[in-house]
Design an enzyme around this catalytic site. Structure first.
Site, PDB file in Angstrom:
ATOM      1  N   HIS A   1       8.876   2.929   8.883  1.00  0.00           N
ATOM      2  CA  HIS A   1       8.641   2.007   9.993  1.00  0.00           C
ATOM      3  C   HIS A   1       7.401   2.481  10.752  1.00  0.00           C
ATOM      4  CE1 HIS A   1       9.602  -1.012  12.952  1.00  0.00           C
ATOM      5  NE2 HIS A   1       9.333  -0.108  13.892  1.00  0.00           N
TER       6      HIS A   1
ATOM      7  N   LEU B   1      18.589  -6.415   5.827  1.00  0.00           N
ATOM      8  CA  LEU B   1      19.632  -6.308   4.798  1.00  0.00           C
ATOM      9  C   LEU B   1      20.990  -6.160   5.473  1.00  0.00           C
ATOM     10  CD1 LEU B   1      17.522  -3.917   2.601  1.00  0.00           C
ATOM     11  CD2 LEU B   1      18.238  -6.240   1.944  1.00  0.00           C
TER      12      LEU B   1
ATOM     13  N   ARG C   1      22.418 -14.939   3.579  1.00  0.00           N
ATOM     14  CA  ARG C   1      22.018 -13.529   3.470  1.00  0.00           C
ATOM     15  C   ARG C   1      22.902 -12.799   2.477  1.00  0.00           C
ATOM     16  NH1 ARG C   1      19.477 -10.483   7.388  1.00  0.00           N
ATOM     17  NH2 ARG C   1      20.123 -11.955   8.953  1.00  0.00           N
TER      18      ARG C   1
ATOM     19  N   ASN D   1      13.559   3.937   4.360  1.00  0.00           N
ATOM     20  CA  ASN D   1      12.627   2.957   4.909  1.00  0.00           C
ATOM     21  C   ASN D   1      11.516   3.691   5.629  1.00  0.00           C
ATOM     22  OD1 ASN D   1      11.716   0.328   5.733  1.00  0.00           O
ATOM     23  ND2 ASN D   1      12.564   0.723   7.768  1.00  0.00           N
TER      24      ASN D   1
ATOM     25  N   MET E   1      10.365  -6.832   4.263  1.00  0.00           N
ATOM     26  CA  MET E   1      10.495  -7.432   5.585  1.00  0.00           C
ATOM     27  C   MET E   1      11.684  -8.394   5.706  1.00  0.00           C
ATOM     28  SD  MET E   1       8.147  -5.700   6.949  1.00  0.00           S
ATOM     29  CE  MET E   1       7.655  -6.328   8.548  1.00  0.00           C
ATOM     30  N   ARG E   2      12.784  -8.077   5.015  1.00  0.00           N
ATOM     31  CA  ARG E   2      14.035  -8.824   5.203  1.00  0.00           C
ATOM     32  C   ARG E   2      15.081  -7.879   5.765  1.00  0.00           C
ATOM     33  NH1 ARG E   2      13.500 -13.985   5.450  1.00  0.00           N
ATOM     34  NH2 ARG E   2      15.724 -14.265   5.107  1.00  0.00           N
TER      35      ARG E   2
ATOM     36  N   SER F   1       0.825  -1.219   0.000  1.00  0.00           N
ATOM     37  CA  SER F   1       0.000   0.000   0.000  1.00  0.00           C
ATOM     38  C   SER F   1       0.855   1.264   0.000  1.00  0.00           C
ATOM     39  CB  SER F   1      -0.986   0.005   1.172  1.00  0.00           C
ATOM     40  OG  SER F   1      -0.327   0.217   2.396  1.00  0.00           O
TER      41      SER F   1
ATOM     42  N   LEU G   1      19.146  -2.093  12.758  1.00  0.00           N
ATOM     43  CA  LEU G   1      17.760  -2.382  12.379  1.00  0.00           C
ATOM     44  C   LEU G   1      16.830  -1.233  12.786  1.00  0.00           C
ATOM     45  CD1 LEU G   1      15.608  -4.472  11.408  1.00  0.00           C
ATOM     46  CD2 LEU G   1      15.432  -5.197  13.785  1.00  0.00           C
ATOM     47  N   ASP G   2      15.972  -0.819  11.838  1.00  0.00           N
ATOM     48  CA  ASP G   2      14.976   0.222  12.103  1.00  0.00           C
ATOM     49  C   ASP G   2      15.613   1.424  12.805  1.00  0.00           C
ATOM     50  OD1 ASP G   2      12.969  -1.244  10.896  1.00  0.00           O
ATOM     51  OD2 ASP G   2      12.466  -2.284  12.745  1.00  0.00           O
TER      52      ASP G   2
END
Ligand code: GAR
Length: 214
Positions: A105, A89, A61, A103, A86-87, A13, A140-141
Site C-alpha cells: 500500500h 476482497l 463479490r 499486499n 484494486m478490488r 510495475s 481494508l489496507d
C-alpha cells in the site's frame, strides 16, 4: 521451490520488480481482474502465464472472489501477492489465504488507507511518507506490517513526484518481503504477529532509512 501467484489490476510495475528480482521461487501465474491491464503484456513478455478473472462478469463479490480463488488454486501457490490489485476482497477469500496473502500500500499505514494516498499526504502536510508491505486481513489496507519504507516529502513536491519517490521504494520493499517468505524466513504467527527468522517481529522491518543509518 515455492510457487507464487501475483494479482494485478493495471500497470504492474511492482510485479515487474518481482520478475526482475530473481527471487528463489516460481512465479506460476499473473492474474488480472481487468483484461486491459498493461502488466499482463509485461508478464507475457517475461514468459509468465497470465489469466483474467473480470469482476465485471460476476454478479456479486462472492461469485467474483470464488472464481478468482478457483483460478489461483490451479497453481497451488504458497503465496498470493497483491500488486496494485484494486478490488476489495471478501472475508472468506482473505481467510482462505490466511498467512499467505500479502499486499503493498502506498502509505505508511495506518495513515491513509484507501485511494489518493500521495495527494492526501501532501494535503495533510506530512514531512514523511512511504509504503507498507503487510499480510492481508479482512480490514481494508490493514494487517500485520512486514516492511515499511519511508521517504521525505519536500515543500515543492507534486503528487506525481512524490508517487514516483514512493514507488521506487515499493520496488525494493516488496521483492524483499516476498523473498523472506519464499525462503521460509517470514511467517504470520498464530498470534497474528509477523515473525522473521522465528523472532517476533514487531514492528515490521524498516527499510528506509535503514535502522542503523545516522
Ligand atoms: C502501487 O503504488 C501500489 O502500492 C498501489 O497501486 C500501485 C500499483 O502500481 N496499491 C494500492 O493502492 C492498494 N491499496 P503497479 O501496478 O505499477 O504495481
Amino acid at each position: 521451490m515455492k510457487n507464487i501467484v501475483i494479482l494485478i489490476s493495471g500497470r504492474g510495475s511492482n510485479m515487474e520488480a518481482m520478475l526482475e528480482a530473481k527471487m528463489p521461487c516460481r512465479i506460476a501465474a499473473v492474474i488480472s481482474n481487468k483484461v486491459d491491464a498493461k502488466g499482463l503484456e509485461t508478464a507475457r513478455a517475461h514468459g509468465i502465464s497470465t489469466a483474467v478473472v473480470a469482476h465485471a462478469e460476476h454478479a456479486s463479490r462472492e461469485l467474483f472472489d470464488a472464481a478468482l480463488a478457483a483460478e489461483i488454486d490451479r497453481h497451488a501457490p504458497d503465496l498470493v501477492v497483491l500488486a496494485g490489485f484494486m478490488r476489495i476482497l471478501g472475508e472468506a477469500f482473505v481467510r482462505r489465504y490466511h498467512g499467505r496473502l500479502m499486499n503493498i500500500h502506498p502509505s505508511l499505514l495506518p495513515a491513509f488507507p484507501g485511494l489518493h494516498t500521495h495527494r492526501r499526504a501532501l494535503e495533510a502536510g506530512c514531512r514523511i511518507h512511504g509504503c507498507t508491505v503487510h499480510f492481508v486481513t479482512p480490514a481494508l489496507d490493514n494487517g500485520p506490517v512486514v516492511i515499511q519504507a519511508a521517504v521525505p516529502v519536500y515543500p515543492d513536491d507534486s503528487e506525481n513526484v512524490l508517487a514516483a519517490r514512493v514507488l521506487a521504494q515499493e520496488h525494493i520493499a516488496y521483492p524483499q518481503a516476498v523473498r523472506w517468505l519464499v525462503e521460509g524466513r517470514l511467517t504470520l504467527g498464530p498470534d497474528g504477529r509477523v515473525r522473521l527468522d522465528g523472532e517476533r517481529h514487531e514492528p515490521g522491518a524498516l527499510l528506509s532509512p535503514l535502522p542503523d543509518a545516522h
